[in-house]
Design a protein around this motif. Sequence first.
Motif, mmCIF file in Angstrom:
data_model
loop_
_atom_site.group_PDB
_atom_site.id
_atom_site.type_symbol
_atom_site.label_atom_id
_atom_site.label_comp_id
_atom_site.label_asym_id
_atom_site.label_seq_id
_atom_site.Cartn_x
_atom_site.Cartn_y
_atom_site.Cartn_z
ATOM 1 N N UNK A 85 8.132 12.222 0.904
ATOM 2 C CA UNK A 85 9.428 12.024 1.540
ATOM 3 C C UNK A 85 9.315 11.034 2.683
ATOM 4 N N UNK A 86 8.327 11.203 3.519
ATOM 5 C CA UNK A 86 8.099 10.278 4.637
ATOM 6 C C UNK A 86 7.786 8.882 4.102
ATOM 7 N N UNK A 87 7.063 8.794 3.023
ATOM 8 C CA UNK A 87 6.706 7.504 2.454
ATOM 9 C C UNK A 87 7.947 6.773 1.969
ATOM 10 N N UNK A 88 8.890 7.487 1.369
ATOM 11 C CA UNK A 88 10.140 6.849 0.942
ATOM 12 C C UNK A 88 10.836 6.203 2.135
ATOM 13 N N UNK B 244 0.815 -1.214 0.000
ATOM 14 C CA UNK B 244 0.000 0.000 0.000
ATOM 15 C C UNK B 244 0.855 1.273 0.000
ATOM 16 N N UNK B 245 2.024 1.258 0.633
ATOM 17 C CA UNK B 245 2.914 2.423 0.533
ATOM 18 C C UNK B 245 3.327 2.640 -0.920
ATOM 19 N N UNK B 246 3.662 1.543 -1.605
ATOM 20 C CA UNK B 246 4.075 1.656 -3.012
ATOM 21 C C UNK B 246 2.914 2.103 -3.898
ATOM 22 N N UNK B 247 1.719 1.601 -3.632
ATOM 23 C CA UNK B 247 0.549 2.064 -4.395
ATOM 24 C C UNK B 247 0.296 3.545 -4.160
#
Length: 112
Positions: free
Chosen positions: A92-95, A76-79
Motif C-alpha cells: 500500500x505504501x509502495x503504491x 526499483x519501486x515498480x520492481x
Amino acid sequence: MKIAIVMMALLAGAPPADDGAQELIRKGRHAFNLKQYDVAIGHLQKAYEISTKADVLYMLAQVYRQKGSCEEALHFYKRYKSDCRDDCKLNTRTDDLIKETAAQCETKRAMV
C-alpha cells in the motif's frame, strides 16, 4: 527519518541471508543513514545479487529517492511491486510512493 525507520523495520524482520548478503544490507543501511547514497546503492545492489529479496529492491528505491534520482527510484519501486509476493508488508505504501515519485519525475522533466 521515516524512511530510515521503515528500512530498519524491514531489516529487523528479515531472516539472516546467506553468503554475506545480510552484512551488505547492514552496510547499505549504515551508509544510507550517513547520507552516503552511492555507497549504500553499491552495498544493496551486491546484496540483491546474492539474495534477490524483494525488500532489497524497496531499500534501493528509497535510497534513490533520497538521492533525488526519481527515475531510478520509480524503477526499483515498480520492481519491488512486481517481485513481491503476498508476504510483502509495504504494498500500500509502495503504491503511494510510486504515484509521488512519478509526479516528481514529471515535475523534473517539465523543468528541463
